[in-house]
Design an enzyme around this catalytic site. Structure first.
Site, PDB file in Angstrom:
ATOM      1  N   ASN A   5       0.799  -1.227   0.000  1.00  0.00           N
ATOM      2  CA  ASN A   5       0.000   0.000   0.000  1.00  0.00           C
ATOM      3  C   ASN A   5       0.832   1.276   0.000  1.00  0.00           C
ATOM      4  O   ASN A   5       0.299   2.357  -0.232  1.00  0.00           O
ATOM      5  CB  ASN A   5      -0.942   0.006   1.206  1.00  0.00           C
ATOM      6  CG  ASN A   5      -0.203  -0.144   2.516  1.00  0.00           C
ATOM      7  OD1 ASN A   5       0.732  -0.938   2.627  1.00  0.00           O
ATOM      8  ND2 ASN A   5      -0.607   0.590   3.521  1.00  0.00           N
ATOM      9  N   GLN A  33      -5.370  -3.184  -1.705  1.00  0.00           N
ATOM     10  CA  GLN A  33      -4.746  -2.195  -2.574  1.00  0.00           C
ATOM     11  C   GLN A  33      -4.813  -2.589  -4.047  1.00  0.00           C
ATOM     12  O   GLN A  33      -4.719  -1.740  -4.929  1.00  0.00           O
ATOM     13  CB  GLN A  33      -3.277  -2.012  -2.156  1.00  0.00           C
ATOM     14  CG  GLN A  33      -2.660  -0.691  -2.579  1.00  0.00           C
ATOM     15  CD  GLN A  33      -3.193   0.490  -1.782  1.00  0.00           C
ATOM     16  OE1 GLN A  33      -3.768   0.324  -0.718  1.00  0.00           O
ATOM     17  NE2 GLN A  33      -3.012   1.695  -2.289  1.00  0.00           N
ATOM     18  N   SER A  53     -11.489  -3.972   0.337  1.00  0.00           N
ATOM     19  CA  SER A  53     -12.151  -2.819   0.952  1.00  0.00           C
ATOM     20  C   SER A  53     -12.758  -1.941  -0.133  1.00  0.00           C
ATOM     21  O   SER A  53     -12.091  -1.598  -1.118  1.00  0.00           O
ATOM     22  CB  SER A  53     -11.144  -2.019   1.782  1.00  0.00           C
ATOM     23  OG  SER A  53     -11.790  -0.968   2.470  1.00  0.00           O
ATOM     24  N   HIS A  55     -13.683   1.233  -0.391  1.00  0.00           N
ATOM     25  CA  HIS A  55     -13.277   2.606  -0.707  1.00  0.00           C
ATOM     26  C   HIS A  55     -12.097   2.661  -1.669  1.00  0.00           C
ATOM     27  O   HIS A  55     -11.844   3.700  -2.268  1.00  0.00           O
ATOM     28  CB  HIS A  55     -12.948   3.377   0.569  1.00  0.00           C
ATOM     29  CG  HIS A  55     -11.646   3.016   1.206  1.00  0.00           C
ATOM     30  ND1 HIS A  55     -11.469   1.868   1.957  1.00  0.00           N
ATOM     31  CD2 HIS A  55     -10.453   3.658   1.213  1.00  0.00           C
ATOM     32  CE1 HIS A  55     -10.217   1.824   2.391  1.00  0.00           C
ATOM     33  NE2 HIS A  55      -9.588   2.891   1.962  1.00  0.00           N
ATOM     34  N   THR A  91     -26.529  -6.196  12.600  1.00  0.00           N
ATOM     35  CA  THR A  91     -27.275  -5.697  11.445  1.00  0.00           C
ATOM     36  C   THR A  91     -26.339  -5.251  10.334  1.00  0.00           C
ATOM     37  O   THR A  91     -25.391  -4.500  10.573  1.00  0.00           O
ATOM     38  CB  THR A  91     -28.174  -4.519  11.876  1.00  0.00           C
ATOM     39  OG1 THR A  91     -29.019  -4.949  12.929  1.00  0.00           O
ATOM     40  CG2 THR A  91     -29.007  -4.022  10.709  1.00  0.00           C
ATOM     41  N   CYS A 178      -2.225   3.939   7.727  1.00  0.00           N
ATOM     42  CA  CYS A 178      -2.035   3.215   8.994  1.00  0.00           C
ATOM     43  C   CYS A 178      -1.046   3.933   9.906  1.00  0.00           C
ATOM     44  O   CYS A 178      -1.021   3.709  11.118  1.00  0.00           O
ATOM     45  CB  CYS A 178      -1.528   1.802   8.723  1.00  0.00           C
ATOM     46  SG  CYS A 178      -2.485   0.913   7.495  1.00  0.00           S
TER      47      CYS A 178
END
Length: 239
Positions: A5, A33, A53, A55, A91, A178
């Protein structure tokens, strides 16, 4: 990790998975990534598990997915309800999940534009090298993601460059997300043999399929202005 990343280097996941398969070891890859940047085929890679992920390919933040090969039994992460096929109680965030699916659909139904993005990234790198002639590339020169550029700019503190370019509306980083808030140099560059000073003088640019040539030209122009005015903006030297 399928692709690093910070520097974008692509790792030999298929070969590593093959070694594990021979030893009867389950193999999981963090493909966060890589998804949306390069072609990822779980069948061809023969992997057991893969995480991603949303995004990273223009879905909303906070939603992701775990691919699990058929036949693998996992211990539930959160006990209680039967959501997520009994693997994770609670949920579900339905709008985010729908958005993830749509973003994935757009990625697979639209060419990845890898060559176009790679050309823009290379133009950015060449332009920066003209402004900072002793700039050093971090990561593999060829076997890397088409959208990632990580450079050490000797004598220029990465964090200072980030702050200065932010004033021009340009977002970049001096490490990974991170490492946000940490004063320590990134362990990735240190592990690659860079000194603490070189690591502190590194910046990372990430492009997307929405990046244009005008964006690259503007970034280079802004960086040139920042470097000319560095006495005014008081760029912190590397220590």
């Amino acid at each position: 990790m399928m692709a690093n990343n910070e520097v974008g280097t692509i790792l030999p996941i298929k070969e590593l998975c093959s070694i594990c398969r021979e030893k009867g070891i389950l193999f999981h890859t963090d493909a966060v990534q890589a998804i949306g940047k390069i072609t990822v085929d779980v069948q061809d890679l023969d992997i057991d598990m893969l995480s991603l992920s949303g995004h990273k390919f223009h879905a909303s933040k906070g939603v992701g997915a775990l691919y699990v090969r058929k036949g693998i039994e996992l211990e539930p992460l959160i006990h209680g309800g039967k959501q997520e096929k009994g693997k994770r109680a609670g949920t579900e965030n339905v709008p985010a999940i729908v958005g993830l699916g749509k973003a994935a659909e757009l990625v697979t139904s639209t060419p990845l534009n890898s060559e176009r993005i790679r050309n823009l990234r290379d133009k950015l790198e060449q332009g920066i090298r003209k402004l900072v002639q002793d700039a050093v590339l971090n990561g593999h020169p060829e076997n890397r993601l088409p959208n990632t550029l990580n450079l050490t700019l000797p004598g220029l503190r990465g964090e200072s460059i980030v702050i200065a370019l932010d004033q021009h509306g340009i977002s970049l980083s001096s490490g990974s997300a991170c490492k946000s808030g940490s004063p320590e140099p990134t362990h990735v560059l240190i592990a690659m043999g860079r000194t603490k000073e070189q690591a502190h003088c590194s910046v990372r640019f990430s492009l997307s399929r929405y990046t244009t040539e005008e964006d690259i030209n503007y970034t280079l122009s802004a960086l040139e202005q920042v470097l000319k005015e560095k006495d005014l903006v008081k760029l912190m030297p590397c220590k």
